[in-house]
Scaffold this motif. Sequence first.
Motif, PDB file in Angstrom:
ATOM      1  N   ALA A   1      -4.176  -5.221   6.791  1.00  0.00           N
ATOM      2  CA  ALA A   1      -3.054  -4.398   6.343  1.00  0.00           C
ATOM      3  C   ALA A   1      -2.481  -3.582   7.490  1.00  0.00           C
ATOM      4  CB  ALA A   1      -3.501  -3.482   5.204  1.00  0.00           C
TER       5      ALA A   1
ATOM      6  N   ASP B   1       2.755   3.399   3.289  1.00  0.00           N
ATOM      7  CA  ASP B   1       1.759   4.396   2.912  1.00  0.00           C
ATOM      8  C   ASP B   1       2.364   5.805   2.834  1.00  0.00           C
ATOM      9  OD1 ASP B   1      -0.716   5.500   2.247  1.00  0.00           O
ATOM     10  OD2 ASP B   1      -1.391   5.627   4.325  1.00  0.00           O
TER      11      ASP B   1
ATOM     12  N   GLY C   1      -7.615  -1.822   5.268  1.00  0.00           N
ATOM     13  CA  GLY C   1      -6.449  -0.959   5.428  1.00  0.00           C
ATOM     14  C   GLY C   1      -6.293  -0.336   6.801  1.00  0.00           C
TER      15      GLY C   1
ATOM     16  N   ASP D   1      -0.176  -1.086   7.283  1.00  0.00           N
ATOM     17  CA  ASP D   1       0.349  -0.416   6.097  1.00  0.00           C
ATOM     18  C   ASP D   1       0.750   1.035   6.315  1.00  0.00           C
ATOM     19  OD1 ASP D   1      -2.183   0.634   6.420  1.00  0.00           O
ATOM     20  OD2 ASP D   1      -3.022  -0.259   4.606  1.00  0.00           O
ATOM     21  N   THR D   2       0.883   1.456   7.591  1.00  0.00           N
ATOM     22  CA  THR D   2       1.386   2.808   7.858  1.00  0.00           C
ATOM     23  C   THR D   2       2.646   2.732   8.706  1.00  0.00           C
ATOM     24  OG1 THR D   2       0.057   3.189   9.864  1.00  0.00           O
ATOM     25  CG2 THR D   2      -0.964   3.743   7.753  1.00  0.00           C
TER      26      THR D   2
ATOM     27  N   THR E   1       5.588 -10.400   3.245  1.00  0.00           N
ATOM     28  CA  THR E   1       6.034  -9.311   2.363  1.00  0.00           C
ATOM     29  C   THR E   1       5.992  -9.661   0.880  1.00  0.00           C
ATOM     30  OG1 THR E   1       8.367  -9.980   2.513  1.00  0.00           O
ATOM     31  CG2 THR E   1       7.564  -8.363   4.130  1.00  0.00           C
TER      32      THR E   1
ATOM     33  N   HIS F   1       0.863  -1.192   0.000  1.00  0.00           N
ATOM     34  CA  HIS F   1       0.000   0.000   0.000  1.00  0.00           C
ATOM     35  C   HIS F   1       0.889   1.228   0.000  1.00  0.00           C
ATOM     36  CE1 HIS F   1      -3.692   2.298   1.743  1.00  0.00           C
ATOM     37  NE2 HIS F   1      -2.819   3.165   1.242  1.00  0.00           N
ATOM     38  N   GLU F   2       1.104   1.771  -1.195  1.00  0.00           N
ATOM     39  CA  GLU F   2       1.945   2.971  -1.316  1.00  0.00           C
ATOM     40  C   GLU F   2       1.316   3.987  -2.262  1.00  0.00           C
ATOM     41  OE1 GLU F   2       4.286   3.735   0.590  1.00  0.00           O
ATOM     42  OE2 GLU F   2       4.696   1.772   1.478  1.00  0.00           O
TER      43      GLU F   2
ATOM     44  N   SER G   1      -8.571  -6.572   1.288  1.00  0.00           N
ATOM     45  CA  SER G   1      -7.586  -6.133   2.267  1.00  0.00           C
ATOM     46  C   SER G   1      -8.163  -4.937   3.017  1.00  0.00           C
ATOM     47  CB  SER G   1      -6.275  -5.731   1.580  1.00  0.00           C
ATOM     48  OG  SER G   1      -5.459  -4.969   2.451  1.00  0.00           O
TER      49      SER G   1
ATOM     50  N   SER H   1       3.254  -2.351   4.691  1.00  0.00           N
ATOM     51  CA  SER H   1       3.689  -1.247   3.835  1.00  0.00           C
ATOM     52  C   SER H   1       3.845   0.013   4.679  1.00  0.00           C
ATOM     53  CB  SER H   1       2.679  -1.018   2.701  1.00  0.00           C
ATOM     54  OG  SER H   1       3.311  -0.528   1.540  1.00  0.00           O
TER      55      SER H   1
END
Length: 320
Positions: free
Chosen positions: A226, A262, A204, A228-229, A302, A28-29, A202, A260
């Motif tokens: 996720a 973010d 987030g 993701d931050t 990953t 997640h980027e 997913s 990820s």
Amino acid sequence: MNHPAPPTLRTVTGDLPAGSVTGPALAHEHLVLDLDHRGDGAAVLDPARHTTAVTAELTSLREEFGLGLVVELTCRGMGRDVRALARIAREARIAVVAATGWYYEPFHTPEIDGSSVEELTDTLVREIAGGIGTTGIRPGVLGEIGSHGDTPTAPEAKVLRASARAALATGLSVATHAQLGRGGIAQLELLTGEGLPAHRVSIGHQDLLDDPAVHEELAASGAYVAFDTVGKDGYQSDGTRLRLLLALIEAGHADRVLLSCDISRHGYLLDEGGQGYGHLFRSFLPEVRAAGVDDELIDLMTRRNPLRFLTGARVEEIRA
């Protein structure tokens, strides 16, 4: 005997066998982005000003850690520029998956208010099938489909339902934005209520929600959770993220984790003194390893998990 076709990723430079991604992914980027509602220019990754720094970071991560894939979740109303993504992908020699959909309500584009779920679904399906604008570049994921609060607003619910229907029609998966980690269960209920299997979802920003029971419920349903931050200490400490991640792994759900950073403003770039896209690899994963997580599980979280999420593949279809 007919064998199923190997799982394939749809990237901004063309389709790619999932098995050709041998290094880790960032799930997640943002590589190009414009969320500047305040007028201060902070929540921006401008292709004219920041692409060189973004490309340099990704190239370095490919060379140092084998980074093979970035899932880029900038969608409609977020400053999406898939031509810029294609340039970054080619120059950094990394696969990039582009997205379609709508973010949470403050960033909704005008067509949402006057459109039905069916009409929004048609908009998404056309873009997935025919490409974004006149670029011919087709999105490979729906995301980041947003809501804020414990229950999506009516417009957000409409977008979630349309996203689920478009995912079913096209074979793509859905990645959500759950503001500050809240509302993930409600998002999943809406998505699966339209018939979308949980393993194509997913949820987030769950590393911003200090509630292991919610994480376990989402993972037990089959959805991806996720974290993701990673590195955004202004929202949550990495120490708390590590505790929450280890709890999820201990509960037997490593196969549902996505990781990820973010990166969502230019101040997060290494070039500007931020943590950069590599914080996951340089800082957080060493802490995960030090806590006793082995390399097989690191690879699962990953690499194999992002590939399985995007393609819907079974565990055995993505090589260990």
